[in-house]
Design a protein around this motif. Structure first.
Motif, PDB file in Angstrom:
ATOM      1  N   PRO A 172       0.807  -1.219   0.000  1.00  0.00           N
ATOM      2  CA  PRO A 172       0.000   0.000   0.000  1.00  0.00           C
ATOM      3  C   PRO A 172       0.836   1.263   0.000  1.00  0.00           C
ATOM      4  CG  PRO A 172      -0.068  -1.065   2.148  1.00  0.00           C
ATOM      5  CD  PRO A 172       0.619  -2.025   1.219  1.00  0.00           C
ATOM      6  N   THR A 173       2.048   1.192   0.577  1.00  0.00           N
ATOM      7  CA  THR A 173       2.898   2.378   0.609  1.00  0.00           C
ATOM      8  C   THR A 173       3.358   2.751  -0.796  1.00  0.00           C
ATOM      9  OG1 THR A 173       3.668   1.815   2.834  1.00  0.00           O
ATOM     10  CG2 THR A 173       5.000   3.374   1.572  1.00  0.00           C
ATOM     11  N   PHE A 174       3.790   1.763  -1.560  1.00  0.00           N
ATOM     12  CA  PHE A 174       4.216   2.033  -2.936  1.00  0.00           C
ATOM     13  C   PHE A 174       3.046   2.549  -3.763  1.00  0.00           C
ATOM     14  CE2 PHE A 174       4.636   0.758  -7.379  1.00  0.00           C
ATOM     15  CZ  PHE A 174       5.819   1.395  -7.699  1.00  0.00           C
ATOM     16  N   ALA A 175       1.891   1.893  -3.660  1.00  0.00           N
ATOM     17  CA  ALA A 175       0.725   2.304  -4.442  1.00  0.00           C
ATOM     18  C   ALA A 175       0.279   3.708  -4.059  1.00  0.00           C
ATOM     19  CB  ALA A 175      -0.414   1.306  -4.227  1.00  0.00           C
ATOM     20  N   PHE A 176       0.355   4.034  -2.784  1.00  0.00           N
ATOM     21  CA  PHE A 176      -0.037   5.361  -2.320  1.00  0.00           C
ATOM     22  C   PHE A 176       0.846   6.431  -2.954  1.00  0.00           C
ATOM     23  CE2 PHE A 176       0.398   8.864   0.782  1.00  0.00           C
ATOM     24  CZ  PHE A 176      -0.927   9.231   0.919  1.00  0.00           C
ATOM     25  N   GLY A 177       2.161   6.221  -2.917  1.00  0.00           N
ATOM     26  CA  GLY A 177       3.081   7.186  -3.517  1.00  0.00           C
ATOM     27  C   GLY A 177       2.914   7.283  -5.015  1.00  0.00           C
ATOM     28  N   LEU A 178       2.688   6.149  -5.663  1.00  0.00           N
ATOM     29  CA  LEU A 178       2.501   6.143  -7.111  1.00  0.00           C
ATOM     30  C   LEU A 178       1.254   6.932  -7.492  1.00  0.00           C
ATOM     31  CD1 LEU A 178       3.251   5.121  -9.940  1.00  0.00           C
ATOM     32  CD2 LEU A 178       1.977   3.016  -9.424  1.00  0.00           C
ATOM     33  N   ASP A 179       0.182   6.733  -6.747  1.00  0.00           N
ATOM     34  CA  ASP A 179      -1.050   7.471  -7.052  1.00  0.00           C
ATOM     35  C   ASP A 179      -0.877   8.970  -6.837  1.00  0.00           C
ATOM     36  OD1 ASP A 179      -2.472   5.265  -7.856  1.00  0.00           O
ATOM     37  OD2 ASP A 179      -3.346   4.875  -5.889  1.00  0.00           O
ATOM     38  N   LEU A 180      -0.111   9.351  -5.831  1.00  0.00           N
ATOM     39  CA  LEU A 180       0.155  10.778  -5.628  1.00  0.00           C
ATOM     40  C   LEU A 180       0.872  11.372  -6.835  1.00  0.00           C
ATOM     41  CD1 LEU A 180       1.324  11.050  -1.885  1.00  0.00           C
ATOM     42  CD2 LEU A 180      -0.853  11.787  -2.862  1.00  0.00           C
ATOM     43  N   ILE A 181       1.869  10.653  -7.351  1.00  0.00           N
ATOM     44  CA  ILE A 181       2.619  11.134  -8.509  1.00  0.00           C
ATOM     45  C   ILE A 181       1.704  11.234  -9.730  1.00  0.00           C
ATOM     46  CG2 ILE A 181       4.472  10.591 -10.140  1.00  0.00           C
ATOM     47  CD1 ILE A 181       5.946   9.246  -7.783  1.00  0.00           C
ATOM     48  N   LEU A 182       0.928  10.189  -9.981  1.00  0.00           N
ATOM     49  CA  LEU A 182       0.069  10.176 -11.166  1.00  0.00           C
ATOM     50  C   LEU A 182      -1.045  11.215 -11.075  1.00  0.00           C
ATOM     51  CD1 LEU A 182      -0.196   6.323 -11.792  1.00  0.00           C
ATOM     52  CD2 LEU A 182       1.134   7.994 -13.092  1.00  0.00           C
ATOM     53  N   ASP A 183      -1.611  11.370  -9.889  1.00  0.00           N
ATOM     54  CA  ASP A 183      -2.651  12.398  -9.725  1.00  0.00           C
ATOM     55  C   ASP A 183      -2.064  13.793  -9.936  1.00  0.00           C
ATOM     56  OD1 ASP A 183      -4.497  10.440  -9.187  1.00  0.00           O
ATOM     57  OD2 ASP A 183      -4.512  10.745  -7.012  1.00  0.00           O
ATOM     58  N   GLY A 184      -0.860  14.013  -9.439  1.00  0.00           N
ATOM     59  CA  GLY A 184      -0.214  15.305  -9.642  1.00  0.00           C
ATOM     60  C   GLY A 184       0.091  15.567 -11.095  1.00  0.00           C
ATOM     61  N   LEU A 185       0.553  14.532 -11.807  1.00  0.00           N
ATOM     62  CA  LEU A 185       0.826  14.686 -13.234  1.00  0.00           C
ATOM     63  C   LEU A 185      -0.451  14.965 -14.012  1.00  0.00           C
ATOM     64  CD1 LEU A 185       3.439  11.822 -13.792  1.00  0.00           C
ATOM     65  CD2 LEU A 185       3.870  14.287 -13.737  1.00  0.00           C
ATOM     66  N   GLU A 186      -1.522  14.295 -13.635  1.00  0.00           N
ATOM     67  CA  GLU A 186      -2.795  14.529 -14.313  1.00  0.00           C
ATOM     68  C   GLU A 186      -3.254  15.978 -14.122  1.00  0.00           C
ATOM     69  OE1 GLU A 186      -6.805  11.908 -14.726  1.00  0.00           O
ATOM     70  OE2 GLU A 186      -6.226  12.439 -12.669  1.00  0.00           O
ATOM     71  N   ARG A 187      -3.060  16.500 -12.931  1.00  0.00           N
ATOM     72  CA  ARG A 187      -3.438  17.888 -12.664  1.00  0.00           C
ATOM     73  C   ARG A 187      -2.575  18.843 -13.483  1.00  0.00           C
ATOM     74  NH1 ARG A 187      -1.113  21.417  -9.527  1.00  0.00           N
ATOM     75  NH2 ARG A 187       0.084  19.828  -8.376  1.00  0.00           N
ATOM     76  N   LEU A 188      -1.265  18.597 -13.527  1.00  0.00           N
ATOM     77  CA  LEU A 188      -0.374  19.460 -14.305  1.00  0.00           C
ATOM     78  C   LEU A 188      -0.720  19.430 -15.784  1.00  0.00           C
ATOM     79  CD1 LEU A 188       3.058  18.655 -12.603  1.00  0.00           C
ATOM     80  CD2 LEU A 188       1.761  20.788 -12.446  1.00  0.00           C
TER      81      LEU A 188
END
Length: 230
Positions: free
Chosen positions: A204-220
């Motif tokens: 869950p830790t890896f998935a949590f960090g990955l989702d943060l990165i992808l969500d941030g990229l989607e916003r950018l």
């Protein structure tokens, strides 16, 4: 040059092959780390002599290149058509799972001298999906490094914490005894979280960090893309 299999036919041992050499080398690295992978030990595990291995790989360094190519090739194909965000997530999770199986590969993947065909295909798959999604070359570069750092860095972090002689539970108990929970209440809470069982598939830790990165990229990407006229 020693002919392949000359020491195996007479004694009834299975003939050497590149596939056997690589499979045995990967197994040895998985079990003992790269320090435990020597040509002599590898040959012994194959029932052969060290000189016989040099028919297939010219040196131990060349062997490391070959086994890195082999395990990076385990990163699975992506189900296309699901959108750039989901496809990158698939690639990242597959790469992370590969590194969980072969944690020794993380350090080799960071070496600029070992960027070979399998590693290049992995890089191309991430870079291509980012560019095709509409990210600029500059933002693609930043996004790629954020993703690559998370994938490899997570493995290095986990390997570092699991390499001690005592388990994480023992370490946490020692830590909590050594420091006052009154003085460091949030740190104590953090340490406790590390040893709690979390009923979830995967890490869950890896998935949590990955989702943060992808969500941030989607916003950018949304901010950089002009809105279509109504």
């Amino acid at each position: 040059m020693v002919s392949p299999g000359t020491d195996s036919v007479a004694s009834g041992r299975e003939r050497l092959s590149m596939a056997r050499v690589l499979k045995a080398a990967i197994t040895m690295a998985d079990e003992s780390g790269l320090d435990g992978l020597t040509m002599r030990r590898l040959a012994r595990s194959l029932g052969s002599e060290a000189m016989s291995l040099y028919y297939y790989v010219k040196s131990r360094d060349a062997l490391l290149d070959e086994i890195l190519d082999a395990v990076v090739g385990e990163i699975g194909p992506v189900a296309g058509g699901s959108g750039w965000k989901d496809e990158i997530r698939q690639i990242a999770i597959s790469a992370y799972e590969m590194l969980e199986r072969h944690p020794w590969a993380a350090a080799l993947m960071m070496s600029p001298t070992r960027v070979r065909s399998a590693r290049m295909r992995f890089m191309e798959s991430l870079l291509g999906r980012l560019r095709q999604a509409g990210f600029s070359a500059e933002m693609t570069d930043r996004a790629y490094h954020a993703l690559d750092s998370h994938i490899i860095g997570s493995t290095l972090w986990e390997t570092g914490y699991s390499s001690g002689s005592s388990g994480l539970d023992d370490y946490a108990e020692q830590f909590l005894r050594a420091f006052s929970e009154d003085e460091f209440p949030y740190l104590a809470e953090h340490v406790t979280q590390h040893v709690e069982e979390i009923p979830a598939a995967g890490d869950p830790t890896f998935a949590f960090g990955l989702d943060l990165i992808l969500d941030g990229l989607e916003r950018l990407l949304a901010e950089a893309t002009p809105a279509e006229p109504m």
